[in-house]
Design an enzyme around this catalytic site. Structure first.
Site: not given
Ligand code: MRU
Length: 357
Positions: A52-54, A100, A203, A244, A254-255
């Site tokens: 996970r993470g963009a 996603r 996270q 994201d 973002n999250k």
């Molecule tokens: O649902 P996730 O864990 O994939 O969400 C991740 C985030 O929102 C991060 O802050 C974002 O992707 C930046 S990661 C460098």
């Protein structure tokens, strides 16, 4: 700075014929890898948050395309051009694309892989693999550049609060917002690091403070709901988050919880920094209102680690991203430079496609 000294975790391992993903669902107490032998397995791993993470999901998807391509050559060795391969790989690419919806890096990486195939000849498969390698190398280099650029904005002795996980676990390495934290700590600019838990998937609690601990960076975990109290006490000068998707007007998805942090930060005069590679910038999306916000299973709110703590029959709503509005953001840091006080015209100056005269 010595980048390697403070950056030890790697979530994605390409093994030549399979992809090994550090299972982020099991951290911090188990370090297991999920082995993906085909593109479907990669799509499933992305959807299930193994990875996970963009930026990391874009990288995993790129390797997923390589796995699909290897399967194609095994099934039909006569495919002799990138265009022919691209036509046959479309179903696998479509599966990866829908894993996603919110992080634009996924579609961006797949588009780059498609672009690498177009107009190539018999050597289309090695060229495809080298495109994936290039995406990885660019992400790591970009994160290091952003780390240094973002740290420059921070006064020595500052405290910072971060949200979610934006570190090596979420990227090819070093991280975006967490890269700024790494660089800022190494340079003595950051004296205090706070990380929010990031309910419901945790996270921050499960990943960020563990990742920082691996690299010897001292951090303090807070409940998400403690953020306003922390900022009111003057311990934090910057909130630093990843993204994201960044829109043409500077709005940032973002999250979930990012928007309220931006509002609280503005209230208390705390600066708000977004750190993301240009692959997260989506100039085709005008504003945050146009972003598809991923909704995940409400069951994520009902318990922790499989233990239910909510009465049966209760309803829950689980959007996992939100949008911090551009006027609340002091700086967007990318590998191309810093957009201060982002708005549509400043974003266009940095990111609008250049037209040739
Ligand atoms: O649902 P996730 O864990 O994939 O969400 C991740 C985030 O929102 C991060 O802050 C974002 O992707 C930046 S990661 C460098």
């Amino acid at each position: 700075m010595d980048f390697d000294a403070c950056d030890h975790v790697r979530p994605i391992r390409w093994m030549g014929d399979r992809l090994e993903l550090l299972d982020q669902r099991k951290l911090p107490f188990e370090t297991d890898h999920v082995v993906c032998a085909d593109a479907d397995a990669v799509a499933e791993a992305i959807a299930e948050l193994v990875v996970r993470g963009a930026p990391a999901i874009g990288i995993a998807a790129a390797w997923g395309v390589v796995l699909a391509a290897q399967a194609l050559t095994r099934a039909d060795p006569s495919v002799d051009s990138g265009d022919a391969a691209l036509a046959r790989l479309q179903p696998a690419i479509a599966e990866l694309r829908k894993a996603r919806p919110t992080a634009v890096n996924l579609a961006w990486a797949l588009d780059r892989m498609c672009g690498a195939l177009r107009a190539t000849g018999v050597d289309w498969l090695p060229r495809l693999a080298s495109q994936a390698e290039q995406i990885v190398a660019e992400d790591l280099a970009g994160n290091r550049a952003m780390g240094l650029a973002g740290a420059q904005l921070i006064e020595p002795g500052s405290g910072v609060l971060t949200h979610c996980n934006t570190g090596s676990l979420a990227t090819a390495g070093f991280g975006t917002a967490l890269g700024v934290v790494r660089a800022g700590v190494a340079q003595g600019r950051i004296a205090r690091v706070f990380a929010g838990e990031t309910r419901p998937w945790l996270q921050g609690a499960r990943l960020t403070v563990w990742e920082l601990q691996q690299d010897g960076i001292d951090a303090t975990l807070i409940a998400d709901s403690a953020a306003a109290h922390l900022m009111a006490g003057g311990q934090v000068q910057w909130v630093i988050v990843g993204a994201d998707r960044i829109c043409a007007n500077g709005d940032v998805a973002n999250k979930i919880g990012t928007h309220q942090l931006a509002i609280v930060a503005r209230h208390f005069g705390v600066k708000f920094m977004v750190v993301a590679p240009s692959s997260t910038v989506d100039m085709a999306t005008a504003s945050g209102a146009d972003i598809v916000i991923e909704q995940r299973n409400p069951a994520e709110l009902f318990g922790v680690a499989g233990k239910r703590h909510v009465a049966h029959g209760v309803r829950a709503w689980n959007p996992v991203f939100d949008v911090a509005l551009a006027p609340l953001i002091d700086a967007i840091v990318t590998e191309r430079g810093v957009v201060a006080q982002p708005d549509a015209s400043r974003m266009a100056a940095f990111f609008a496609p250049k037209t040739s005269a």
